[in-house]
Design a protein around this motif. Structure first.
Motif, PDB file in Angstrom:
ATOM      1  N   ARG A   1     -22.665  16.196 -17.325  1.00 41.30           N
ATOM      2  CA  ARG A   1     -22.850  15.152 -18.325  1.00 41.30           C
ATOM      3  C   ARG A   1     -22.424  15.600 -19.725  1.00 41.30           C
ATOM      4  NH1 ARG A   1     -26.981  10.957 -16.909  1.00 41.30           N
ATOM      5  NH2 ARG A   1     -26.763  10.476 -19.116  1.00 41.30           N
TER       6      ARG A   1
ATOM      7  N   ASP B   1     -19.981   3.526 -21.233  1.00 39.76           N
ATOM      8  CA  ASP B   1     -20.733   3.709 -19.985  1.00 39.76           C
ATOM      9  C   ASP B   1     -20.302   4.943 -19.199  1.00 39.76           C
ATOM     10  OD1 ASP B   1     -22.340   1.525 -20.388  1.00 39.76           O
ATOM     11  OD2 ASP B   1     -21.007   0.134 -19.349  1.00 39.76           O
TER      12      ASP B   1
ATOM     13  N   GLN C   1     -26.705  16.464 -13.869  1.00 42.61           N
ATOM     14  CA  GLN C   1     -27.526  15.472 -13.171  1.00 42.61           C
ATOM     15  C   GLN C   1     -27.194  15.465 -11.685  1.00 42.61           C
ATOM     16  OE1 GLN C   1     -27.275  11.510 -14.767  1.00 42.61           O
ATOM     17  NE2 GLN C   1     -28.004  10.546 -12.900  1.00 42.61           N
TER      18      GLN C   1
ATOM     19  N   PHE D   1     -19.913   6.773 -13.862  1.00 45.67           N
ATOM     20  CA  PHE D   1     -20.189   5.835 -14.948  1.00 45.67           C
ATOM     21  C   PHE D   1     -21.323   4.904 -14.550  1.00 45.67           C
ATOM     22  CE2 PHE D   1     -16.859   4.305 -12.186  1.00 45.67           C
ATOM     23  CZ  PHE D   1     -17.220   3.007 -11.889  1.00 45.67           C
ATOM     24  N   LYS D   2     -21.877   4.220 -15.549  1.00 44.06           N
ATOM     25  CA  LYS D   2     -22.926   3.231 -15.313  1.00 44.06           C
ATOM     26  C   LYS D   2     -22.304   1.837 -15.241  1.00 44.06           C
ATOM     27  CE  LYS D   2     -25.143   4.475 -18.982  1.00 44.06           C
ATOM     28  NZ  LYS D   2     -26.148   4.559 -20.076  1.00 44.06           N
TER      29      LYS D   2
ATOM     30  N   VAL E   1     -20.387   8.548 -17.912  1.00 40.29           N
ATOM     31  CA  VAL E   1     -21.485   9.518 -17.779  1.00 40.29           C
ATOM     32  C   VAL E   1     -20.961  10.946 -17.678  1.00 40.29           C
ATOM     33  CG1 VAL E   1     -23.390  10.284 -16.307  1.00 40.29           C
ATOM     34  CG2 VAL E   1     -23.043   7.846 -16.729  1.00 40.29           C
TER      35      VAL E   1
ATOM     36  N   TYR F   1     -25.361   3.966 -10.982  1.00 42.82           N
ATOM     37  CA  TYR F   1     -24.319   4.953 -11.238  1.00 42.82           C
ATOM     38  C   TYR F   1     -23.264   4.826 -10.139  1.00 42.82           C
ATOM     39  CZ  TYR F   1     -27.366   7.261 -14.632  1.00 42.82           C
ATOM     40  OH  TYR F   1     -28.164   7.540 -15.721  1.00 42.82           O
TER      41      TYR F   1
END
Length: 440
Positions: free
Chosen positions: A294, A420, A109, A310-311, A422, A331
């Motif tokens: 990811r 969470d 990503q 992380f989110k 990523v 993010y």
């Protein structure tokens, strides 16, 4: 690649297979719309070509059969055949979009570093101030835009006189916020600042993320109007206020989505300019753009010292809420410093993990020794206060920024839930600086 080694007969048989694939698609998608004559003609033409391919027929026999099949396809194809260039382009972009979305969702990503909490390992938006006469020319600006994502901002004096800067009661430069767009496309928050010269205002609109950073608007003013004194604006406000009451006025400002009337104070800077002269001229350089892996953390546990994306969806803290109290979903990228079961402590400037100076990244050692641009680790406001030893609970991680003195991280808003996580930074692909390459 080796088509030049094939005979003409072999090449045509290979082409025949592609025609048959398209004809089969037409039959499967449109058989209920075809007349008996059309459907029968298409199937007969397909059967003829298949038989000749199995027999390894030569060009003189196969070519007329393919032409008869192509004619049947035109009769039966509808919108499927013959295809227009528009149809082909749409199909290409749809397939490309599906592939890209799949890669983004499950493998790699793209990510832009928004702030300088990880500086100097990763850069958020920074600025480069120019002295009068040293601004790059048109070609230089174009090269900097392409290579560094640098956008120039200049405030010119509308009249001759002393530069006056409005500040809030706290001494911070006054501003108002509004919605805007990055690259004319992506929604973003902007800040508008004002200075006064000869009784005439000059406005400047910049990205709010940059303005809030330590390399933001305050830093530019200090470098241009106060000879690099980091407290120059505050000292000027205090000095002027001590000598006489500062001129003030009311200003409608918007901040955090709220519109309020605020009193502002006009601070004389001592800098006098001529009409048309640059008050400030600087470039805002884009933050690092990187690819995030990811995939790995689906199979291996994150390791201490690695970059950590992380989110914020499940971090329960007031700083993770918007002006209306709703949870923000963003993010973040920090460095992982604590795993479940770890004990953490900061003895400035060193971060300790399980009773020993933390290891696992060059940034840890640089901060511990305050080498180069690294400033060391500092205790936070809520977690890891001075002298406190913190236990990382099960199912959670502790994340910190390399720029500890200017990072809102787990010291402030607490632990990152395992759900969470990523991925990890993989590769800095822009801007084209010495940081380009594998992420640290």
């Amino acid at each position: 690649m080796f088509d030049f080694l094939r005979s003409e007969d072999s090449k045509l048989r290979r082409s025949a297979a592609q025609w048959l694939e398209m004809a089969q698609r037409i039959h499967d998608f449109r058989k209920d719309l075809l007349t008996e004559e059309q459907g029968g003609g298409l199937l007969a033409a397909m059967a003829e070509v298949k038989a000749l391919v199995r027999q390894k027929a030569a060009v003189p026999a196969l070519k007329p059969a393919i032409e008869r099949l192509e004619g049947a396809m035109r009769t039966c194809g509808g919108r499927l055949y013959p295809t227009t260039s528009l149809t082909e382009n749409v199909e290409f972009f749809l397939v490309a979009a599906i592939v890209i979305l799949g890669l983004r969702a499950y493998f790699v990503q793209p990510f832009k570093i928004p702030t300088n909490s990880m500086w100097p390992s990763y850069y958020g938006m920074t600025s480069e101030v120019f002295t009068p006469g040293e601004e790059p020319g048109l070609l230089g600006k174009a090269a900097r835009l392409v290579g560094l994502g640098a956008v120039n901002y200049t405030m010119k004096a509308p009249a001759a006189g002393e530069v006056m800067v409005p500040v809030f009661r706290s001494g911070a430069p006054a501003y108002t916020e509004r919605a805007g767009r990055s690259l004319f496309i992506f929604p973003t928050l902007m800040r508008e600042y004002t200075v006064m010269v000869g009784g005439q205002p000059v406005k400047l609109t910049v990205p709010a993320d940059w303005a809030r950073s330590e390399f933001g608007y305050d830093d530019v003013l200090e470098k241009t109007l106060f000879a690099g004194n980091r407290n120059g604006l505050m000292q000027a406000a205090q000095k002027a206020n001590g000598a006489s009451q500062l001129e003030s006025s009311m200003m409608e400002v918007t901040s955090g989505g709220r519109r309020i009337e605020a009193r502002i104070y006009w601070v004389p800077t001592g800098r006098k300019v001529r009409q048309g002269e640059d008050i400030v001229s600087f470039d805002i350089l884009t933050g690092d753009l990187l690819f995030v892996d990811r995939m790995s953390y689906n199979f291996v546990r994150p390791s201490v010292g690695s970059g950590f994306v992380f989110k914020t969806d499940n971090i329960d803290h007031e700083s993770m809420k918007d002006a209306n109290g709703r949870q923000i979903s963003q993010y973040y990228v920090k460095r992982l410093v604590g795993l479940p079961g770890d004990q953490l402590e900061i003895r400035e400037p060193v971060l300790y993990r399980n009773g020993e100076p933390i290891t696992g990244s060059e940034a840890f050692a640089h901060n511990a020794r305050r080498e180069g641009l690294y400033r060391g680790y500092f205790n936070g406001s809520s977690h890891l206060e001075g002298g406190e030893v913190l236990d990382v609970p099960a199912g959670s991680y502790f994340a910190m920024g390399d720029n500890s003195s200017n990072s809102a991280d787990s010291r402030v808003w607490g632990f990152v839930p395992e759900m969470d996580v990523v991925g990890r930074p993989l590769f800095i692909y822009y801007p084209l600086t010495k940081r380009w390459g594998v992420a640290k």
